[in-house]
Each structure stands twice: as C-alpha cells, then as structure tokens.
Design an enzyme around this catalytic site. Sequence first.
Site, mmCIF file in Angstrom:
data_model
loop_
_atom_site.group_PDB
_atom_site.id
_atom_site.type_symbol
_atom_site.label_atom_id
_atom_site.label_comp_id
_atom_site.label_asym_id
_atom_site.label_seq_id
_atom_site.Cartn_x
_atom_site.Cartn_y
_atom_site.Cartn_z
ATOM 1 N NE ARG A 56 84.815 49.641 93.281
ATOM 2 C CZ ARG A 56 85.810 49.351 94.133
ATOM 3 N NH1 ARG A 56 87.061 49.304 93.722
ATOM 4 N NH2 ARG A 56 85.551 49.127 95.403
ATOM 5 C CE1 TYR A 108 75.862 64.541 73.588
ATOM 6 C CE2 TYR A 108 77.435 63.798 75.241
ATOM 7 C CZ TYR A 108 76.133 64.020 74.846
ATOM 8 O OH TYR A 108 75.116 63.720 75.697
HETATM 9 N N1 PLP Z 1 80.257 60.958 72.361
HETATM 10 C C1 PLP Z 1 79.335 61.206 71.416
HETATM 11 C C2 PLP Z 1 79.784 61.500 70.018
HETATM 12 C C3 PLP Z 1 77.976 61.197 71.748
HETATM 13 O O1 PLP Z 1 77.062 61.465 70.804
HETATM 14 C C4 PLP Z 1 77.597 60.923 73.082
HETATM 15 C C5 PLP Z 1 76.177 60.924 73.500
HETATM 16 O O2 PLP Z 1 75.294 61.343 72.791
HETATM 17 C C6 PLP Z 1 78.576 60.697 74.022
HETATM 18 C C7 PLP Z 1 79.902 60.709 73.627
HETATM 19 C C8 PLP Z 1 78.233 60.426 75.456
HETATM 20 O O3 PLP Z 1 77.929 59.089 75.688
HETATM 21 P P1 PLP Z 1 76.881 58.562 76.779
HETATM 22 O O4 PLP Z 1 75.553 59.170 76.452
HETATM 23 O O5 PLP Z 1 76.926 57.082 76.626
HETATM 24 O O6 PLP Z 1 77.374 59.010 78.108
#
Ligand code: PLP
Length: 389
Positions: A56, A108
Amino acid sequence: MTRIFETDLRDGPSTRAIHAGQRPDAVSGAIMTPLYLTSTYVHEEFGVHRGYEYARGKNPTREALERNVAALEGATHGFAFGSGMGCLTSLMMLFRSGDHVIVGENVYGGTYRLFDKLLRQFGLTFTYVDTRDPQRIADAVTAQTRAVMLETPTNPLMRLTDLAAAADIARRAGALTIVDNTFATPIFQRPLELGADIVWHSTTKYINGHSDMIGGLAVVLEDELADRLQFILNAAGAVPGPFDAWLALRGTKTLPLRMKQHDLNGRAVGAWLLERLGEDRVIYPGLAHHPHHELAKKQMSGFGGMMTLDLKTIDNARKFLERVRVFSLAESLGGVESLTNHPFSMTHGSVPADIKIAMGLNDGMVRLSCGIEDAEDLIADLDGALEGI
Ligand code: PLP
C-alpha cells in the site's frame, strides 16, 4: 516517498517520457519495468528491509510511474492513486474542517460532486469563482482560505486561467495552488513552473492514452508537502494496482508523440469547424477568436485535441451525437480514439442545471476529444454528423 532520480531532469520531454524514473531491472536487466504483483516484501532480517515493507505504501512499478510523471512535470515527487477522484480526495485530506478552498467554477463535474456532496459534510467550505479574471480569486480569499483549485483549460467550456497570476494571489494569501492538468498534460503546460504547488491528473486520460485503465497522480516540488502526501497515500490507501500503474507507464512513453498528433488534429478540426459553423459555435483555444488565444500561446506550448461545439439546441446535439461514426459517444477523453459527449447530461450531469446555465454551459453543447486518427476522416465524420445543422 517516491523522489525522482536527479539525472532524469537533465533530459528533454521525449527522453524523459521514455526513460525517466526507470532503470533496468536489478535481477535480469529487463529494459521494461517489471510488474511487481506483490502485496508485501520479505525483510532481510528482523528490523532490516530494502525500503519496501507493504505494497500500500510502496510498489516498484508504481514508483516508476510516479517518478516518470514527476519528471515530465518538472516535479521532484509523485504519488499515484486508483483514480483521478481518489487522487483529489487524498489531496483534500491536506485540509481540515473549517478550511476554505477557492475552486474554478467550470471544473469537471465529478470534482464539483466530490466537493459539494461529500467534502462539505466534513466541514470544508468551497467558493466557486470564474477564474478567467484572477482578481475574482483575490476577492474570494478569506482568513480561512487554504487552497485554490484550478483547471485550465476548463472542461468543457475551454476557458483559461492565468496560472502565474492565480498562483501569485494564492501564495500571498498563504494558500496552495492546486492544478488539474489533465487536459493540457505536461507536454503542453507545466503549472509548477508558473508557481503552482500541486499538479494532478486523471491518468485515465492522456497520460495513459489508450482508454484501458483508471488512475490519478499528483506531483509536487516541496519535500515537506511530499512527506504529508506520502503519509496520506499510505494512511488513506487510495492506491492503484500495479498493472494499472504499468499500463499508465507504458502510455507515457508515447505521450509527446500522441500530444503532437492530438494537437495537429485539434487544429485541423477546429479550423474546419470554424468555417462550417462560425465563431460563436466553436470553442477551441487554438483559434484566434478564442478570448484566451493569446494567454494559451503564452502559457501552453500546444492547444491539444479538446474542443466544444455549441449547436444551440438539444435536438441539434442529439442529431450530431447519433450520427457520428468515427467519433464515439462516450464519457472520458484523451485516448487515441476520438470521443464525443454531451457535457450537460454526461460529464457535468451532477452539477445543478441552474449553475451550469449561469456559467454558460447549455444543453446544445457537445464536447470533442480529437484522437490521433487521420484528420480527414475526423472532418468527414463531422461533416456527415452536422448535415442540416
Ligand atoms: N479531471 C478531469 C479534467 C476529468 O475530465 C476527469 C474525468 O473525466 C477527472 C478529473 C476524474 O478522473 P477519474 O475519472 O480518473 O477519476
């Protein structure tokens, strides 16, 4: 803690992408980093081990990826996680109840969901601001502000934040600047060089590039911050399996090459769409009419393959999404294959409609992730899908 090899910082980005963080296997000389499928490590004698105690905390395959991405970002430490969201959750454990975080309003949707639906319950507070104007960050600072969390270009409105200006404001407020560099990648944008403290990625996207794993990764320069993150990584345990780390590491070897092609295709598709649809419908920082085109040229070394089309109505968006043939209708981005989606209902489905509308995200928008297929095929596909629109 995964500190990178000093020698890796002497090389250019393509050499770093292929070699940084990796050394021939000590047992066999294997040139490819072995897949260390192990949960634990045998101690040499009581109280003596080789730096590895339990997987881990550390895994050599994972460390190679951590060093590799850290070297690409110009960082000194890297921390890999089981997803982008797992990475961000772990980063937020740097803070405590009562702390305040300023967040770009157009992050996001999953980032918004994590902050609004989960972390708020633990007493963290968030203020969402339109960071196109860095002054708004300064205006939102309170005595409790501990971090400014930015995405640039944003998802899906492709808005830019002046990272140097934002990091300067955060530093003066005693807050950390945290940048989600998933869209631009270290090939086109290196936020640490502009003053950011932590850069993170959904490695699921361009870093891996082949849409065959889920992962996240954060990098930092400062040893003290790195110690805290290593503690969180081990204590909270949101780590990736070694095979996913290995897949991401294989992906980074071609990252510069892929980004070059994503960028060429993005520029070709963007130019064609501009002719076909007009300025008010194509949002791509590589186009001269984009309000942040000059900032993009200054802060980034490429524009990439992400863009958004404003088709004005949900019926137009539906027609478009049902007709594409080379582009696939799917969540995600950054793979070798071209994808398209409907941000209003898909990637940003968890953001309340009124908030989306207030920031300028409407249900007639479709997002494109231009892959590395032949640009002519992408354009022909878009031409067919846009018929009558
Ligand atoms: N950041 C951005 C700009 C993303 O587009 C995404 C997912 O689409 C994420 C973070 C989240 O990542 P994950 O899907 O690997 O958890």
